[in-house]
Design an enzyme around this catalytic site. Structure first.
Site, PDB file in Angstrom:
ATOM      1  N   SER A  32      51.281  40.098  40.393  1.00 50.33           N
ATOM      2  CA  SER A  32      50.597  40.025  39.095  1.00 50.33           C
ATOM      3  C   SER A  32      51.220  40.827  37.965  1.00 50.33           C
ATOM      4  O   SER A  32      51.126  42.048  37.947  1.00 50.33           O
ATOM      5  CB  SER A  32      49.161  40.528  39.229  1.00 50.33           C
ATOM      6  N   HIS A  63      52.176  34.672  36.575  1.00 55.34           N
ATOM      7  CA  HIS A  63      53.007  34.602  37.777  1.00 55.34           C
ATOM      8  C   HIS A  63      54.187  33.668  37.531  1.00 55.34           C
ATOM      9  O   HIS A  63      54.015  32.458  37.411  1.00 55.34           O
ATOM     10  CB  HIS A  63      52.197  34.096  38.969  1.00 55.34           C
ATOM     11  N   HIS A  85      49.047  32.422  45.917  1.00 65.26           N
ATOM     12  CA  HIS A  85      47.828  33.048  46.454  1.00 65.26           C
ATOM     13  C   HIS A  85      46.990  32.020  47.216  1.00 65.26           C
ATOM     14  O   HIS A  85      46.940  30.851  46.837  1.00 65.26           O
ATOM     15  CB  HIS A  85      46.973  33.608  45.313  1.00 65.26           C
ATOM     16  N   TYR A  87      43.824  31.828  47.141  1.00 65.03           N
ATOM     17  CA  TYR A  87      42.724  31.327  46.292  1.00 65.03           C
ATOM     18  C   TYR A  87      43.133  30.157  45.405  1.00 65.03           C
ATOM     19  O   TYR A  87      42.293  29.440  44.876  1.00 65.03           O
ATOM     20  CB  TYR A  87      42.112  32.455  45.430  1.00 65.03           C
ATOM     21  N   GLU A  88      44.453  29.969  45.242  1.00 65.38           N
ATOM     22  CA  GLU A  88      44.900  28.837  44.430  1.00 65.38           C
ATOM     23  C   GLU A  88      44.665  27.504  45.133  1.00 65.38           C
ATOM     24  O   GLU A  88      44.750  26.449  44.502  1.00 65.38           O
ATOM     25  CB  GLU A  88      46.393  28.994  44.101  1.00 65.38           C
ATOM     26  N   ALA A 115      48.981  44.083  42.417  1.00 67.75           N
ATOM     27  CA  ALA A 115      48.016  44.749  41.547  1.00 67.75           C
ATOM     28  C   ALA A 115      46.727  44.828  42.344  1.00 67.75           C
ATOM     29  O   ALA A 115      46.409  43.922  43.111  1.00 67.75           O
ATOM     30  CB  ALA A 115      47.807  43.930  40.286  1.00 67.75           C
ATOM     31  N   MET A 213      43.933  40.453  46.183  1.00 66.86           N
ATOM     32  CA  MET A 213      43.820  39.064  46.653  1.00 66.86           C
ATOM     33  C   MET A 213      45.134  38.533  47.216  1.00 66.86           C
ATOM     34  O   MET A 213      45.360  37.326  47.214  1.00 66.86           O
ATOM     35  CB  MET A 213      43.352  38.174  45.496  1.00 66.86           C
ATOM     36  N   SER A 214      45.996  39.434  47.672  1.00 70.35           N
ATOM     37  CA  SER A 214      47.311  38.966  48.136  1.00 70.35           C
ATOM     38  C   SER A 214      47.840  39.853  49.248  1.00 70.35           C
ATOM     39  O   SER A 214      47.080  40.554  49.913  1.00 70.35           O
ATOM     40  CB  SER A 214      48.292  38.977  46.962  1.00 70.35           C
ATOM     41  N   ASN A 237      43.039  48.808  37.832  1.00 69.03           N
ATOM     42  CA  ASN A 237      41.682  48.993  37.291  1.00 69.03           C
ATOM     43  C   ASN A 237      40.828  49.658  38.356  1.00 69.03           C
ATOM     44  O   ASN A 237      41.176  49.624  39.540  1.00 69.03           O
ATOM     45  CB  ASN A 237      41.067  47.624  36.935  1.00 69.03           C
ATOM     46  N   HIS A 250      41.288  40.002  33.851  1.00 73.03           N
ATOM     47  CA  HIS A 250      42.702  39.797  34.178  1.00 73.03           C
ATOM     48  C   HIS A 250      43.584  40.453  33.120  1.00 73.03           C
ATOM     49  O   HIS A 250      44.671  40.928  33.417  1.00 73.03           O
ATOM     50  CB  HIS A 250      42.993  38.293  34.280  1.00 73.03           C
TER      51      HIS A 250
HETATM   52  N1  HPA Z   1      39.919  43.172  42.722  1.00 74.07           N
HETATM   53  C1  HPA Z   1      40.676  42.251  43.333  1.00 74.07           C
HETATM   54  N2  HPA Z   1      41.928  42.018  43.004  1.00 74.07           N
HETATM   55  C2  HPA Z   1      42.463  42.744  41.999  1.00 74.07           C
HETATM   56  C3  HPA Z   1      41.721  43.714  41.315  1.00 74.07           C
HETATM   57  C4  HPA Z   1      40.378  43.940  41.690  1.00 74.07           C
HETATM   58  O1  HPA Z   1      39.655  44.795  41.140  1.00 74.07           O
HETATM   59  N3  HPA Z   1      42.540  44.237  40.368  1.00 74.07           N
HETATM   60  C5  HPA Z   1      43.734  43.617  40.488  1.00 74.07           C
HETATM   61  N4  HPA Z   1      43.691  42.701  41.477  1.00 74.07           N
END
Ligand code: HPA
Length: 275
Positions: A32, A63, A85, A87-88, A115, A213-214, A237, A250
């Protein structure tokens, strides 16, 4: 089923090999926003994934979809800019397609980045975190289905999925370059919605420091094929509910990767020189 999967991988590997100037020693996956923040490391060859037969093409903003091959810190590097990913909507086999190409190219070391959201209350947005272990909450496994015996065993060990040797090296490099590097457990969820605060409290109780998520499928596939793995996460974050006043976006993820991309680049460049 086995044969078709291997045939597809072998065909893609042969095409990629033909386009590479040298045999790469190390693969680096930039997730990311990080591929944007990292940039192109120098002179080399760019290979769009669309030129590789069978390669799954990504859909999410932020991406890129290409490889870059060239020399970094005296090593032949294959850089994966962007990732696929789960989820895609891809199959889990497609999620680890690139990882398996690395194995078939003979790559021995994989550096994965991502990330993540910080679950650990001692972490801040922008922290670089060495991944010490993972928790797979994706509800699937890239090794599901008939084992690809050409790549590895049916029941691969995950006791030291994140190489203790490479972690020690990364800590030494971080200390000598003055870059702060924390350490923690990464938990992978399916996404693409961010987690609820209750989920984050549950994940914290399970022992997770980071959520994303990866990465976990790629690491499992790499370890299956005997590749040594180093994982570095950018906590972009605070995870949901950690700051009760905050909301997640995002944009924040991308903004933070931009802010720390240079430190990440310096750290990884120095690590590559010492792998
Ligand atoms: N959750 C899931 N995936 C992420 C996050 C998050 O807070 N930040 C960056 N990728």
């Amino acid at each position: 089923m086995n044969d078709t999967r291997m045939e597809k991988l072998n065909k893609a590997t042969a095409t990629l090999k033909d386009k590479l100037p040298e045999v790469p020693e190390i693969a680096l996956v930039l997730g990311s926003g990080l591929s944007q923040a990292f940039g192109i490391p120098g002179e080399g060859v760019t290979i769009p994934w669309s030129e590789i037969p069978g390669f799954p093409l990504p859909t999410v903003a932020g991406h890129a979809g290409q490889f870059w091959a060239g020399e970094v810190s005296g090593k032949q590097l294959l850089l994966q800019r962007g990732r696929t990913h789960y989820y895609e909507g891809y199959s889990i086999d497609d999620v680890v397609f690139a990882t398996r190409l690395f194995a078939l190219l003979g790559i021995k070391t994989l550096i994965v980045t991502n990330a993540s959201g910080a679950i650990n209350k001692d972490f801040s947005a922008g922290d670089l975190v060495l991944i010490s272990d993972h928790i797979n909450m994706l509800g699937t496994n890239p090794l599901r289905g008939p084992n690809l015996g050409d790549l590895g065993p049916r029941f691969p060990d995950m006791s030291t999925a994140y190489s203790p040797r490479l972690r020690k090296l990364a800590k030494e490099v971080a200390a000598s370059t003055g870059i702060s590097l924390k350490e923690g457990v990464y938990l992978a969820t399916l996404g693409p919605s961010y987690e609820s605060p209750a989920e984050i409290r549950a994940f914290r109780a399970l022992g997770a420091d980071l959520v994303g998520m990866s990465t976990v499928p790629e690491v499992i596939a790499a370890r299956h094929a005997g590749i040594e793995v180093l994982g570095i996460s950018c906590a972009t974050n605070l995870a949901a509910g950690v700051d009760p006043k905050a909301t997640l976006s995002h944009k924040e993820v991308i903004d933070t990767t931009k802010r720390v991309g240079d430190a990440m680049r310096r750290l990884i460049t120095a690590i590559i020189g010492r792998v």
